[in-house]
Design a protein around this motif. Structure first.
Motif, PDB file in Angstrom:
ATOM      1  N   GLU A 185       0.826  -1.210   0.000  1.00 52.28           N
ATOM      2  CA  GLU A 185       0.000   0.000   0.000  1.00 52.28           C
ATOM      3  C   GLU A 185       0.861   1.261   0.000  1.00 52.28           C
ATOM      4  O   GLU A 185       1.855   1.342   0.722  1.00 52.28           O
ATOM      5  CB  GLU A 185      -0.900  -0.006   1.252  1.00 52.28           C
ATOM      6  CG  GLU A 185      -1.832   1.188   1.267  1.00 52.28           C
ATOM      7  CD  GLU A 185      -2.712   1.276   2.510  1.00 52.28           C
ATOM      8  OE1 GLU A 185      -2.465   0.560   3.495  1.00 52.28           O
ATOM      9  OE2 GLU A 185      -3.643   2.096   2.473  1.00 52.28           O
ATOM     10  N   ILE A 186       0.458   2.217  -0.806  1.00 56.10           N
ATOM     11  CA  ILE A 186       1.144   3.510  -0.850  1.00 56.10           C
ATOM     12  C   ILE A 186       0.112   4.592  -0.599  1.00 56.10           C
ATOM     13  O   ILE A 186      -0.876   4.703  -1.329  1.00 56.10           O
ATOM     14  CB  ILE A 186       1.803   3.716  -2.237  1.00 56.10           C
ATOM     15  CG1 ILE A 186       2.903   2.654  -2.431  1.00 56.10           C
ATOM     16  CG2 ILE A 186       2.371   5.134  -2.374  1.00 56.10           C
ATOM     17  CD1 ILE A 186       3.366   2.496  -3.849  1.00 56.10           C
ATOM     18  N   ASN A 187       0.334   5.381   0.441  1.00 57.87           N
ATOM     19  CA  ASN A 187      -0.625   6.433   0.781  1.00 57.87           C
ATOM     20  C   ASN A 187       0.068   7.445   1.685  1.00 57.87           C
ATOM     21  O   ASN A 187       1.059   7.133   2.339  1.00 57.87           O
ATOM     22  CB  ASN A 187      -1.858   5.838   1.495  1.00 57.87           C
ATOM     23  CG  ASN A 187      -3.095   6.745   1.410  1.00 57.87           C
ATOM     24  OD1 ASN A 187      -3.054   7.919   1.764  1.00 57.87           O
ATOM     25  ND2 ASN A 187      -4.181   6.188   0.922  1.00 57.87           N
ATOM     26  N   LEU A 188      -0.486   8.649   1.724  1.00 57.12           N
ATOM     27  CA  LEU A 188       0.031   9.694   2.613  1.00 57.12           C
ATOM     28  C   LEU A 188      -0.192   9.344   4.073  1.00 57.12           C
ATOM     29  O   LEU A 188       0.591   9.706   4.938  1.00 57.12           O
ATOM     30  CB  LEU A 188      -0.705  11.007   2.355  1.00 57.12           C
ATOM     31  CG  LEU A 188      -0.342  11.835   1.129  1.00 57.12           C
ATOM     32  CD1 LEU A 188      -1.198  13.086   1.126  1.00 57.12           C
ATOM     33  CD2 LEU A 188       1.136  12.184   1.154  1.00 57.12           C
ATOM     34  N   SER A 189      -1.320   8.669   4.330  1.00 53.83           N
ATOM     35  CA  SER A 189      -1.634   8.311   5.712  1.00 53.83           C
ATOM     36  C   SER A 189      -2.346   6.963   5.746  1.00 53.83           C
ATOM     37  O   SER A 189      -2.798   6.487   4.706  1.00 53.83           O
ATOM     38  CB  SER A 189      -2.509   9.392   6.356  1.00 53.83           C
ATOM     39  OG  SER A 189      -3.520   9.775   5.463  1.00 53.83           O
ATOM     40  N   ASP A 190      -2.426   6.381   6.937  1.00 55.12           N
ATOM     41  CA  ASP A 190      -2.972   5.025   7.011  1.00 55.12           C
ATOM     42  C   ASP A 190      -4.471   4.995   6.689  1.00 55.12           C
ATOM     43  O   ASP A 190      -5.169   5.989   6.838  1.00 55.12           O
ATOM     44  CB  ASP A 190      -2.661   4.365   8.357  1.00 55.12           C
ATOM     45  CG  ASP A 190      -3.140   5.172   9.522  1.00 55.12           C
ATOM     46  OD1 ASP A 190      -2.313   5.870  10.122  1.00 55.12           O
ATOM     47  OD2 ASP A 190      -4.344   5.139   9.824  1.00 55.12           O
ATOM     48  N   THR A 191      -4.931   3.846   6.242  1.00 56.93           N
ATOM     49  CA  THR A 191      -6.316   3.679   5.788  1.00 56.93           C
ATOM     50  C   THR A 191      -6.890   2.414   6.432  1.00 56.93           C
ATOM     51  O   THR A 191      -6.203   1.745   7.220  1.00 56.93           O
ATOM     52  CB  THR A 191      -6.355   3.474   4.258  1.00 56.93           C
ATOM     53  OG1 THR A 191      -5.798   2.182   3.960  1.00 56.93           O
ATOM     54  CG2 THR A 191      -5.601   4.543   3.510  1.00 56.93           C
TER      55      THR A 191
ATOM     56  N   THR B 149      -4.514  -0.547   6.033  1.00 54.27           N
ATOM     57  CA  THR B 149      -3.126  -0.533   6.510  1.00 54.27           C
ATOM     58  C   THR B 149      -2.833  -1.594   7.571  1.00 54.27           C
ATOM     59  O   THR B 149      -1.866  -2.343   7.434  1.00 54.27           O
ATOM     60  CB  THR B 149      -2.771   0.879   7.039  1.00 54.27           C
ATOM     61  OG1 THR B 149      -3.170   1.825   6.043  1.00 54.27           O
ATOM     62  CG2 THR B 149      -1.274   1.007   7.304  1.00 54.27           C
TER      63      THR B 149
ATOM     64  N   PHE C 284       3.418  -1.113   3.985  1.00 52.84           N
ATOM     65  CA  PHE C 284       2.811   0.209   3.874  1.00 52.84           C
ATOM     66  C   PHE C 284       3.914   1.225   3.596  1.00 52.84           C
ATOM     67  O   PHE C 284       4.806   1.418   4.432  1.00 52.84           O
ATOM     68  CB  PHE C 284       2.059   0.561   5.167  1.00 52.84           C
ATOM     69  CG  PHE C 284       1.451   1.943   5.132  1.00 52.84           C
ATOM     70  CD1 PHE C 284       0.516   2.275   4.158  1.00 52.84           C
ATOM     71  CD2 PHE C 284       1.809   2.908   6.064  1.00 52.84           C
ATOM     72  CE1 PHE C 284      -0.043   3.544   4.105  1.00 52.84           C
ATOM     73  CE2 PHE C 284       1.252   4.181   6.022  1.00 52.84           C
ATOM     74  CZ  PHE C 284       0.319   4.494   5.044  1.00 52.84           C
TER      75      PHE C 284
ATOM     76  N   GLU D 101       4.655   4.919   3.285  1.00 52.00           N
ATOM     77  CA  GLU D 101       3.985   6.177   3.603  1.00 52.00           C
ATOM     78  C   GLU D 101       4.633   7.328   2.850  1.00 52.00           C
ATOM     79  O   GLU D 101       5.836   7.567   3.000  1.00 52.00           O
ATOM     80  CB  GLU D 101       4.099   6.415   5.117  1.00 52.00           C
ATOM     81  CG  GLU D 101       3.286   7.588   5.578  1.00 52.00           C
ATOM     82  CD  GLU D 101       3.318   7.755   7.099  1.00 52.00           C
ATOM     83  OE1 GLU D 101       3.732   6.808   7.792  1.00 52.00           O
ATOM     84  OE2 GLU D 101       2.950   8.834   7.562  1.00 52.00           O
ATOM     85  N   GLY D 102       3.848   8.002   2.029  1.00 50.30           N
ATOM     86  CA  GLY D 102       4.380   9.156   1.303  1.00 50.30           C
ATOM     87  C   GLY D 102       3.555   9.433   0.069  1.00 50.30           C
ATOM     88  O   GLY D 102       2.533   8.795  -0.171  1.00 50.30           O
TER      89      GLY D 102
END
Ligand code: NAD
Ligand code: ZN
Length: 228
Positions: A194-200, A203, A210, A212-213
């Protein structure tokens, strides 16, 4: 495979739906319900034009879209299931793209059901009318109160069943049934990155990794690791 959401297009200048600066913090989502649209096309079409045609039309694919296209070209990515309706994956050169929620690029007549390429339809006079029968045209993306087309659902599900890794990029996964796609891969023993700015919601329950970014930097780095 990759499963993408609004977050992958944020660096192309398209706001997400939720969160600060999101489309729903500015516009009322009820206006994009199918029944409301049919009853009030004169009110809704100017909003559709502003949000989805004026701004999306200018957007260009970013480093994340381009890196996924490169991964496919190198035979390391079988395809993309995207929730986005901006066609930026295709603009980046990706070939296998299942647009789970449709696309702004096509319009459909609400009366005779004919499809038209959006480029062929003038938005100078709103609401736009069907060139064949004069019926109301609707962008061919899924409105609230509408189902997902079964052909794209089956194509997306098939891709997920064949995939041993799913890159989940820039999506909170809250919109169902789209958000269930990564679980198909996971339940068959696949790996979720998973790639995301914040956890979902994925996550801590579903993601094996995960990252993060921002999607632009993270997807590019990941693809460089795979392809060298
Ligand atoms: P969402 O708006 O609910 O969530 C966006 C997600 O992206 C969040 O998890 C956020 O943390 C993350 N994010 C934001 N900026 C990011 C970045 N630079 N890099 C990585 N992650 C980032 O989006 P969703 O989960 O896709 O669901 C919303 C629905 O909105 C979908 O059905 C989609 O069709 C639609 N939508 C599409 C577009 C588009 O076509 N570009 C834009 C807005 C909404
Ligand atoms: Zn028609």
């Amino acid at each position: 495979m990759a499963f993408t959401g609004a977050g992958i297009s944020v660096e192309s200048g398209i706001p997400p739906f939720r969160g600060p600066g999101g489309i729903w913090s500015i516009y009322d989502p009820e206006k994009f319900e199918k029944g409301y649209f049919k009853r009030h096309p004169e009110e809704v079409w100017p909003l559709l034009k502003k949000i989805f045609y004026d701004s999306f039309g200018r957007a260009k694919p970013n480093a994340a879209h381009l890196a996924l296209a490169e991964l496919e070209q190198a035979d390391k990515l079988a395809g993309i299931v995207t929730q986005n309706i901006d066609s930026l994956h295709q603009a980046a050169g990706s070939q296998v793209v299942h647009e789970y929620h449709g696309s702004t690029r096509r319009m459909q007549c609400m009366q005779c059901r004919t499809y038209f390429d959006a480029d062929a339809i003038s938005l100078d006079t709103l609401p736009p009318r069907c060139p064949s029968c004069g019926g109301l045209l609707k962008p061919d993306f899924v409105f609230f109160g509408e189902g997902v087309a079964s052909d794209v659902h089956y194509a997306a599900t098939d891709l997920a069943k064949q995939s041993d890794v799913c890159l989940v990029i820039g999506t909170g996964g809250q919109v169902v049934p789209a958000g269930r796609i990564p679980y198909i891969v996971k339940n068959r023993g696949g790996v979720i990155i998973e790639i995301n700015l914040s956890d979902t919601g994925y996550t801590y329950t579903t993601s094996d990794y995960f990252l993060e970014g921002k999607a632009g930097a993270m997807v590019s780095k990941l693809v460089r690791c795979v392809l060298g």
